[in-house]
Design a protein around this motif. Structure first.
Motif, mmCIF file in Angstrom:
data_model
loop_
_atom_site.group_PDB
_atom_site.id
_atom_site.type_symbol
_atom_site.label_atom_id
_atom_site.label_comp_id
_atom_site.label_asym_id
_atom_site.label_seq_id
_atom_site.Cartn_x
_atom_site.Cartn_y
_atom_site.Cartn_z
ATOM 1 N N ASP A 4 0.915 -1.178 -0.411
ATOM 2 C CA ASP A 4 -0.148 -0.020 0.247
ATOM 3 C C ASP A 4 0.573 1.166 0.240
ATOM 4 O O ASP A 4 0.018 2.216 -0.137
ATOM 5 C CB ASP A 4 -1.070 -0.285 0.957
ATOM 6 C CG ASP A 4 -0.624 0.109 2.453
ATOM 7 O OD1 ASP A 4 1.050 -0.270 2.623
ATOM 8 O OD2 ASP A 4 -0.612 0.172 3.731
ATOM 9 N N LEU A 6 2.806 4.397 -1.125
ATOM 10 C CA LEU A 6 3.421 4.750 -2.693
ATOM 11 C C LEU A 6 4.794 5.610 -2.454
ATOM 12 O O LEU A 6 5.744 5.790 -1.627
ATOM 13 C CB LEU A 6 2.797 5.638 -2.911
ATOM 14 C CG LEU A 6 0.427 5.866 -3.149
ATOM 15 C CD1 LEU A 6 -0.478 7.256 -2.411
ATOM 16 C CD2 LEU A 6 0.609 4.771 -4.398
ATOM 17 N N HIS A 8 7.255 7.616 -5.179
ATOM 18 C CA HIS A 8 6.785 8.859 -6.170
ATOM 19 C C HIS A 8 8.793 8.457 -7.325
ATOM 20 O O HIS A 8 9.147 8.604 -6.955
ATOM 21 C CB HIS A 8 7.992 9.812 -5.583
ATOM 22 C CG HIS A 8 7.897 11.002 -6.973
ATOM 23 N ND1 HIS A 8 6.885 11.724 -7.198
ATOM 24 C CD2 HIS A 8 8.964 12.501 -7.282
ATOM 25 C CE1 HIS A 8 6.912 13.133 -7.755
ATOM 26 N NE2 HIS A 8 8.324 12.445 -7.955
ATOM 27 N N GLN A 21 3.773 8.494 -9.380
ATOM 28 C CA GLN A 21 3.118 8.100 -8.001
ATOM 29 C C GLN A 21 2.726 6.473 -8.012
ATOM 30 O O GLN A 21 1.995 5.884 -8.761
ATOM 31 C CB GLN A 21 1.493 8.404 -7.183
ATOM 32 C CG GLN A 21 1.932 10.099 -7.207
ATOM 33 C CD GLN A 21 3.166 9.790 -5.789
ATOM 34 O OE1 GLN A 21 3.464 9.199 -4.838
ATOM 35 N NE2 GLN A 21 3.195 11.116 -5.707
ATOM 36 N N GLY A 23 2.194 2.542 -6.959
ATOM 37 C CA GLY A 23 2.124 1.476 -5.263
ATOM 38 C C GLY A 23 1.387 0.323 -6.151
ATOM 39 O O GLY A 23 1.157 -0.163 -7.273
ATOM 40 N N ARG A 42 -2.323 13.396 -6.566
ATOM 41 C CA ARG A 42 -2.983 13.395 -4.912
ATOM 42 C C ARG A 42 -3.820 12.641 -4.676
ATOM 43 O O ARG A 42 -4.369 11.991 -3.691
ATOM 44 C CB ARG A 42 -1.251 14.150 -4.350
ATOM 45 C CG ARG A 42 0.065 13.900 -4.496
ATOM 46 C CD ARG A 42 0.505 12.823 -4.210
ATOM 47 N NE ARG A 42 -0.427 12.675 -1.929
ATOM 48 C CZ ARG A 42 0.344 12.957 -1.084
ATOM 49 N NH1 ARG A 42 1.410 14.606 -1.663
ATOM 50 N NH2 ARG A 42 0.011 12.790 -0.129
ATOM 51 N N ASP A 45 -4.057 9.146 -4.191
ATOM 52 C CA ASP A 45 -3.831 8.275 -2.729
ATOM 53 C C ASP A 45 -4.728 7.558 -1.954
ATOM 54 O O ASP A 45 -4.293 5.959 -1.948
ATOM 55 C CB ASP A 45 -3.380 9.342 -1.543
ATOM 56 C CG ASP A 45 -2.003 10.063 -3.121
ATOM 57 O OD1 ASP A 45 -1.748 10.059 -3.774
ATOM 58 O OD2 ASP A 45 -1.478 10.798 -1.714
ATOM 59 N N SER A 48 -6.184 4.556 -4.417
ATOM 60 C CA SER A 48 -4.907 3.341 -4.816
ATOM 61 C C SER A 48 -4.465 3.378 -3.624
ATOM 62 O O SER A 48 -4.447 1.857 -3.579
ATOM 63 C CB SER A 48 -3.696 4.860 -5.337
ATOM 64 O OG SER A 48 -3.655 5.530 -6.380
ATOM 65 N N ARG A 49 -4.848 2.895 -2.531
ATOM 66 C CA ARG A 49 -3.887 1.809 -1.691
ATOM 67 C C ARG A 49 -5.196 1.039 -1.204
ATOM 68 O O ARG A 49 -5.071 0.005 -1.595
ATOM 69 C CB ARG A 49 -3.768 2.578 0.089
ATOM 70 C CG ARG A 49 -3.221 3.965 -0.241
ATOM 71 C CD ARG A 49 -2.886 4.240 1.588
ATOM 72 N NE ARG A 49 -1.426 5.073 1.474
ATOM 73 C CZ ARG A 49 -1.720 6.067 0.955
ATOM 74 N NH1 ARG A 49 -2.394 7.503 0.978
ATOM 75 N NH2 ARG A 49 -0.203 6.877 0.667
ATOM 76 N N HIS A 52 -4.166 -1.330 -4.215
ATOM 77 C CA HIS A 52 -3.543 -2.298 -3.912
ATOM 78 C C HIS A 52 -3.738 -3.367 -2.792
ATOM 79 O O HIS A 52 -3.806 -4.260 -3.326
ATOM 80 C CB HIS A 52 -2.359 -0.949 -3.310
ATOM 81 C CG HIS A 52 -1.537 -0.130 -3.802
ATOM 82 N ND1 HIS A 52 -1.116 1.278 -3.518
ATOM 83 C CD2 HIS A 52 -1.911 -0.028 -5.384
ATOM 84 C CE1 HIS A 52 -0.862 2.079 -4.026
ATOM 85 N NE2 HIS A 52 -1.372 1.208 -5.424
ATOM 86 N N THR A 58 -0.959 0.096 -9.148
ATOM 87 C CA THR A 58 -1.224 1.652 -10.293
ATOM 88 C C THR A 58 -0.102 2.686 -9.841
ATOM 89 O O THR A 58 1.080 2.625 -10.053
ATOM 90 C CB THR A 58 -2.360 2.458 -8.742
ATOM 91 O OG1 THR A 58 -1.123 3.193 -7.553
ATOM 92 C CG2 THR A 58 -3.383 1.732 -8.222
ATOM 93 N N TYR A 59 -0.377 3.786 -11.623
ATOM 94 C CA TYR A 59 0.601 4.126 -11.447
ATOM 95 C C TYR A 59 -0.980 5.679 -11.866
ATOM 96 O O TYR A 59 -1.548 5.511 -13.269
ATOM 97 C CB TYR A 59 0.887 4.198 -13.403
ATOM 98 C CG TYR A 59 2.023 2.782 -12.715
ATOM 99 C CD1 TYR A 59 2.784 2.343 -13.283
ATOM 100 C CD2 TYR A 59 0.714 0.906 -13.602
ATOM 101 C CE1 TYR A 59 3.380 1.351 -13.051
ATOM 102 C CE2 TYR A 59 1.493 0.262 -12.870
ATOM 103 C CZ TYR A 59 2.800 0.313 -13.495
ATOM 104 O OH TYR A 59 3.437 -1.293 -13.286
#
Length: 283
Positions: A4, A6, A8, A21, A23, A42, A45, A48-49, A52, A58-59
């Motif tokens: 989870d 991320l 950079h 970002q 992850g 962002r 964010d 994305s988690r 995950h 994720t990109y």
């Protein structure tokens, strides 16, 4: 590193350097997340988690004008041809033959054009807030409500005047645009502070200055599995375009209406948005 987390990264794509970002498990199916205005990567964010945790990679790039290394000065450099080419080049940069594409606001506009022009690179499409370009053009032509909702775009196209006004008093107007979103002051800063850097807001506003109604009206139908998400509290996008969106999808299509929410869906309802994305990518 936890799945989870991320990280950079900076990627060279289409002749520019993009901040991205990244992850999720390296073996996970790729999901590309495209942000809108006046945000950046962002905004994804929290979403994305959750992706995950479900096993996806994720990109999320800061797109053209938002990445300091991808900020051309010429307005024509922000036409849709270039914005779509950026995403294709980003996929190429990591040898991604195809990916699930998710976009919000301007990111959704890019996603629609990408899916229409390069269906071989798009496994599925999930578009938030902005409907298919042709549906939006029709609504702007025929629906007084959508004309009213989109009037701000004329102001954004005014060079230098828009920048000065939006950045005045610590970007007070930019901050006010998030009204009703529930976004905290700290969360606002992650969007507003980067746009206060010299030239950054001009890069973001150049998307509006380069946009073409003709280009939107000629957008190709989408032939990949698609979900479109619209909220009835959206101050910028009305019901007419939202309900017409499916007319321009020639594949499995789902329309999700989220009542009581504003325009800022990934911030306001990340769990619900992740749920919708997962339903689409798993299909």
């Amino acid at each position: 590193m936890p799945h989870d987390a991320l990280t950079h990264e900076q990627w060279t794509a289409n002749g520019w350097t993009f901040d991205v970002q990244v992850g999720g498990p390296s073996s996970g199916e790729p999901v590309v997340l495209l942000h809108g205005f006046p945000q950046n990567a962002r905004e994804w964010d929290a979403v994305s988690r959750l992706l995950h945790e479900a096993g996806y990679r994720t990109y999320a790039p800061d797109q053209r004008g938002y990445s300091p290394g991808a900020r051309p000065q010429d307005v024509d450099a922000y036409r849709m041809d270039h914005l779509v080419a950026d995403v294709v080049s980003l996929l190429d940069a990591r040898d991604l033959e195809a990916a699930h594409i998710v976009g919000h606001d301007w990111g959704a506009a890019v996603a629609w054009h990408l899916a229409g022009r390069h269906p071989d690179r798009v496994r599925t499409l999930t578009a938030l807030s902005v409907p298919h370009p042709h549906a939006l053009v029709n609504a702007l032509r025929d629906d007084p409500e959508q004309k009213r909702k989109s009037a701000y775009m004329l102001f954004f196209r005014r060079r230098w005047v828009a920048e000065r006004t939006l950045l005045a008093f610590d970007a007070r107007l930019l901050r006010k645009s998030f009204g009703g979103s529930g976004v905290s002051q700290a969360e606002l800063d992650r969007y507003v502070r980067p746009l206060q850097a010299p030239g950054a807001l001009t890069g973001a506003l150049n998307w509006y200055r380069a946009m073409s109604g003709r280009e939107s009206a000629e957008a190709a139908p989408v032939r990949v599995p698609t979900t479109y998400v619209w909220s009835d509290g959206d101050l910028a996008l009305g019901r007419t375009g939202a309900e017409a969106c499916g007319t321009f999808v020639e594949s499995d299509y789902t329309f999700v209406e989220l009542p009581g929410l504003s325009h800022w869906l990934p911030d306001q309802a990340p769990e619900r948005i992740a749920e919708v994305i997962l339903a689409r990518v798993r299909s």
